[in-house]
Scaffold this motif. Structure first.
Motif, PDB file in Angstrom:
ATOM      1  N   PRO A  45      39.636  30.545  41.131  1.00 27.49           N
ATOM      2  CA  PRO A  45      39.181  30.589  42.519  1.00 27.49           C
ATOM      3  C   PRO A  45      39.471  31.897  43.258  1.00 27.49           C
ATOM      4  CG  PRO A  45      41.146  29.239  42.351  1.00 27.49           C
ATOM      5  CD  PRO A  45      40.735  29.602  40.955  1.00 27.49           C
ATOM      6  N   ASP A  46      40.455  32.664  42.808  1.00 33.73           N
ATOM      7  CA  ASP A  46      40.785  33.901  43.511  1.00 33.73           C
ATOM      8  C   ASP A  46      41.507  34.875  42.582  1.00 33.73           C
ATOM      9  OD1 ASP A  46      43.625  33.247  43.526  1.00 33.73           O
ATOM     10  OD2 ASP A  46      43.181  31.897  45.196  1.00 33.73           O
ATOM     11  N   ARG A  47      41.694  36.080  43.072  1.00 34.62           N
ATOM     12  CA  ARG A  47      42.302  37.136  42.262  1.00 34.62           C
ATOM     13  C   ARG A  47      43.742  36.804  41.866  1.00 34.62           C
ATOM     14  NH1 ARG A  47      41.744  43.529  42.923  1.00 34.62           N
ATOM     15  NH2 ARG A  47      43.028  44.084  41.143  1.00 34.62           N
ATOM     16  N   ASP A  48      44.515  36.260  42.797  1.00 32.41           N
ATOM     17  CA  ASP A  48      45.907  35.936  42.486  1.00 32.41           C
ATOM     18  C   ASP A  48      45.994  34.957  41.317  1.00 32.41           C
ATOM     19  OD1 ASP A  48      46.841  37.601  44.489  1.00 32.41           O
ATOM     20  OD2 ASP A  48      47.052  35.987  45.953  1.00 32.41           O
ATOM     21  N   ALA A  49      45.153  33.928  41.350  1.00 33.52           N
ATOM     22  CA  ALA A  49      45.149  32.938  40.274  1.00 33.52           C
ATOM     23  C   ALA A  49      44.752  33.596  38.954  1.00 33.52           C
ATOM     24  CB  ALA A  49      44.205  31.787  40.609  1.00 33.52           C
ATOM     25  N   ALA A  50      43.744  34.458  38.992  1.00 34.38           N
ATOM     26  CA  ALA A  50      43.288  35.140  37.778  1.00 34.38           C
ATOM     27  C   ALA A  50      44.396  36.019  37.193  1.00 34.38           C
ATOM     28  CB  ALA A  50      42.049  35.970  38.079  1.00 34.38           C
ATOM     29  N   PRO A  64      43.722  40.388  28.643  1.00 32.34           N
ATOM     30  CA  PRO A  64      42.442  39.830  29.083  1.00 32.34           C
ATOM     31  C   PRO A  64      41.812  40.719  30.156  1.00 32.34           C
ATOM     32  CG  PRO A  64      44.229  38.256  29.410  1.00 32.34           C
ATOM     33  CD  PRO A  64      44.837  39.552  29.018  1.00 32.34           C
ATOM     34  N   ARG A  65      40.512  40.633  30.296  1.00 34.52           N
ATOM     35  CA  ARG A  65      39.791  41.420  31.292  1.00 34.52           C
ATOM     36  C   ARG A  65      39.532  40.557  32.520  1.00 34.52           C
ATOM     37  NH1 ARG A  65      33.948  43.121  30.196  1.00 34.52           N
ATOM     38  NH2 ARG A  65      33.468  43.910  32.245  1.00 34.52           N
ATOM     39  N   LEU A  66      39.822  41.081  33.708  1.00 30.77           N
ATOM     40  CA  LEU A  66      39.569  40.373  34.964  1.00 30.77           C
ATOM     41  C   LEU A  66      38.318  40.947  35.602  1.00 30.77           C
ATOM     42  CD1 LEU A  66      43.151  40.303  36.510  1.00 30.77           C
ATOM     43  CD2 LEU A  66      42.074  38.617  35.048  1.00 30.77           C
ATOM     44  N   VAL A  67      37.425  40.048  36.039  1.00 27.77           N
ATOM     45  CA  VAL A  67      36.160  40.467  36.629  1.00 27.77           C
ATOM     46  C   VAL A  67      35.898  39.634  37.873  1.00 27.77           C
ATOM     47  CG1 VAL A  67      33.667  40.634  36.255  1.00 27.77           C
ATOM     48  CG2 VAL A  67      35.231  41.036  34.352  1.00 27.77           C
ATOM     49  N   ARG A  68      35.544  40.299  38.964  1.00 29.45           N
ATOM     50  CA  ARG A  68      35.178  39.602  40.200  1.00 29.45           C
ATOM     51  C   ARG A  68      33.745  39.131  40.061  1.00 29.45           C
ATOM     52  NH1 ARG A  68      32.514  41.071  44.947  1.00 29.45           N
ATOM     53  NH2 ARG A  68      33.134  39.829  46.744  1.00 29.45           N
ATOM     54  N   ASP A  69      33.506  37.851  40.337  1.00 28.10           N
ATOM     55  CA  ASP A  69      32.175  37.263  40.218  1.00 28.10           C
ATOM     56  C   ASP A  69      31.745  36.763  41.587  1.00 28.10           C
ATOM     57  OD1 ASP A  69      29.847  36.238  39.028  1.00 28.10           O
ATOM     58  OD2 ASP A  69      30.790  34.303  38.673  1.00 28.10           O
ATOM     59  N   ALA A  70      31.088  37.646  42.367  1.00 25.31           N
ATOM     60  CA  ALA A  70      30.651  37.268  43.710  1.00 25.31           C
ATOM     61  C   ALA A  70      29.554  36.220  43.616  1.00 25.31           C
ATOM     62  CB  ALA A  70      30.143  38.489  44.460  1.00 25.31           C
ATOM     63  N   LEU A  71      29.626  35.232  44.469  1.00 29.23           N
ATOM     64  CA  LEU A  71      28.596  34.208  44.508  1.00 29.23           C
ATOM     65  C   LEU A  71      27.318  34.821  45.056  1.00 29.23           C
ATOM     66  CD1 LEU A  71      30.781  31.317  45.922  1.00 29.23           C
ATOM     67  CD2 LEU A  71      30.173  31.749  43.549  1.00 29.23           C
ATOM     68  N   ASP A 103      34.841  34.813  49.135  1.00 31.51           N
ATOM     69  CA  ASP A 103      33.937  33.859  48.511  1.00 31.51           C
ATOM     70  C   ASP A 103      33.676  34.180  47.049  1.00 31.51           C
ATOM     71  OD1 ASP A 103      33.627  32.352  50.826  1.00 31.51           O
ATOM     72  OD2 ASP A 103      32.068  33.693  51.576  1.00 31.51           O
ATOM     73  N   ALA A 104      34.489  35.032  46.470  1.00 39.52           N
ATOM     74  CA  ALA A 104      34.289  35.424  45.075  1.00 39.52           C
ATOM     75  C   ALA A 104      35.176  34.597  44.157  1.00 39.52           C
ATOM     76  CB  ALA A 104      34.611  36.897  44.897  1.00 39.52           C
ATOM     77  N   GLN A 105      34.628  34.268  43.005  1.00 36.16           N
ATOM     78  CA  GLN A 105      35.435  33.692  41.943  1.00 36.16           C
ATOM     79  C   GLN A 105      35.870  34.855  41.059  1.00 36.16           C
ATOM     80  OE1 GLN A 105      32.489  31.140  40.196  1.00 36.16           O
ATOM     81  NE2 GLN A 105      33.268  29.365  41.271  1.00 36.16           N
ATOM     82  N   TRP A 106      36.915  34.636  40.307  1.00 35.70           N
ATOM     83  CA  TRP A 106      37.380  35.655  39.373  1.00 35.70           C
ATOM     84  C   TRP A 106      37.301  35.096  37.970  1.00 35.70           C
ATOM     85  CZ3 TRP A 106      39.124  40.694  40.082  1.00 35.70           C
ATOM     86  CH2 TRP A 106      39.046  41.139  41.406  1.00 35.70           C
ATOM     87  N   LEU A 107      36.870  35.927  37.045  1.00 40.92           N
ATOM     88  CA  LEU A 107      36.754  35.545  35.650  1.00 40.92           C
ATOM     89  C   LEU A 107      37.840  36.235  34.846  1.00 40.92           C
ATOM     90  CD1 LEU A 107      32.904  36.068  35.207  1.00 40.92           C
ATOM     91  CD2 LEU A 107      34.107  34.032  36.036  1.00 40.92           C
ATOM     92  N   TRP A 128      45.377  26.085  37.711  1.00 35.48           N
ATOM     93  CA  TRP A 128      45.135  27.014  38.828  1.00 35.48           C
ATOM     94  C   TRP A 128      43.808  26.673  39.530  1.00 35.48           C
ATOM     95  CZ3 TRP A 128      47.705  28.570  34.478  1.00 35.48           C
ATOM     96  CH2 TRP A 128      48.917  29.227  34.666  1.00 35.48           C
ATOM     97  N   GLU A 129      43.369  25.442  39.395  1.00 33.90           N
ATOM     98  CA  GLU A 129      42.107  24.970  39.993  1.00 33.90           C
ATOM     99  C   GLU A 129      40.905  25.729  39.448  1.00 33.90           C
ATOM    100  OE1 GLU A 129      42.399  24.759  44.261  1.00 33.90           O
ATOM    101  OE2 GLU A 129      44.344  23.781  44.136  1.00 33.90           O
ATOM    102  N   GLY A 130      40.973  26.075  38.174  1.00 32.06           N
ATOM    103  CA  GLY A 130      39.866  26.761  37.510  1.00 32.06           C
ATOM    104  C   GLY A 130      39.360  25.939  36.338  1.00 32.06           C
ATOM    105  N   TRP A 131      38.526  26.551  35.530  1.00 26.78           N
ATOM    106  CA  TRP A 131      37.968  25.885  34.361  1.00 26.78           C
ATOM    107  C   TRP A 131      37.520  26.923  33.350  1.00 26.78           C
ATOM    108  CZ3 TRP A 131      35.587  26.327  39.071  1.00 26.78           C
ATOM    109  CH2 TRP A 131      34.377  27.014  39.106  1.00 26.78           C
ATOM    110  N   ARG A 132      37.248  26.445  32.128  1.00 25.90           N
ATOM    111  CA  ARG A 132      36.713  27.295  31.071  1.00 25.90           C
ATOM    112  C   ARG A 132      35.214  27.067  31.030  1.00 25.90           C
ATOM    113  NH1 ARG A 132      34.753  26.411  26.278  1.00 25.90           N
ATOM    114  NH2 ARG A 132      34.699  28.097  24.809  1.00 25.90           N
TER     115      ARG A 132
END
Length: 81
Positions: free
Chosen positions: A11-16, A33-40, A48-52, A74-78
């Motif tokens: 859900p956010d950068r901190d969680a990622a 791992p690679r972190l990528v911002r995924d704007a809706l 409002d961005a999710q992080w991958l 962390w309220e995320g999913w695969r």
């Protein structure tokens, strides 16, 4: 050897960032791992961005279900790449 990839959606950068750090401890992942911002779609606000978290698993040794449960902490999913 296959080139398996896992995509964890957070859900956010901190969680990622926390997930990326915890992967080594929980699953023994050695590659960063690679972190990528995924704007809706249509959203300019960073809130409002999710992080991958993109993770290579060349040996296919990581269990997809366990990664999904892990991201859920962390309220995320695969997601399938």
């Amino acid at each position: 050897m296959s080139d398996v990839r896992h995509v964890l959606v957070l859900p956010d950068r901190d969680a990622a960032e926390e997930v990326a750090e915890a992967l080594a401890e929980r699953f023994g992942v050695t590659e960063e791992p690679r972190l990528v911002r995924d704007a809706l779609a249509g959203e300019d606000d960073a809130e409002d961005a999710q992080w991958l978290v993109l993770l290579r698993d060349e040996g296919g040794r990581l269990d997809a279900g366990k990664l999904d449960e892990f991201a859920g902490e962390w309220e995320g999913w695969r997601e399938e790449p």
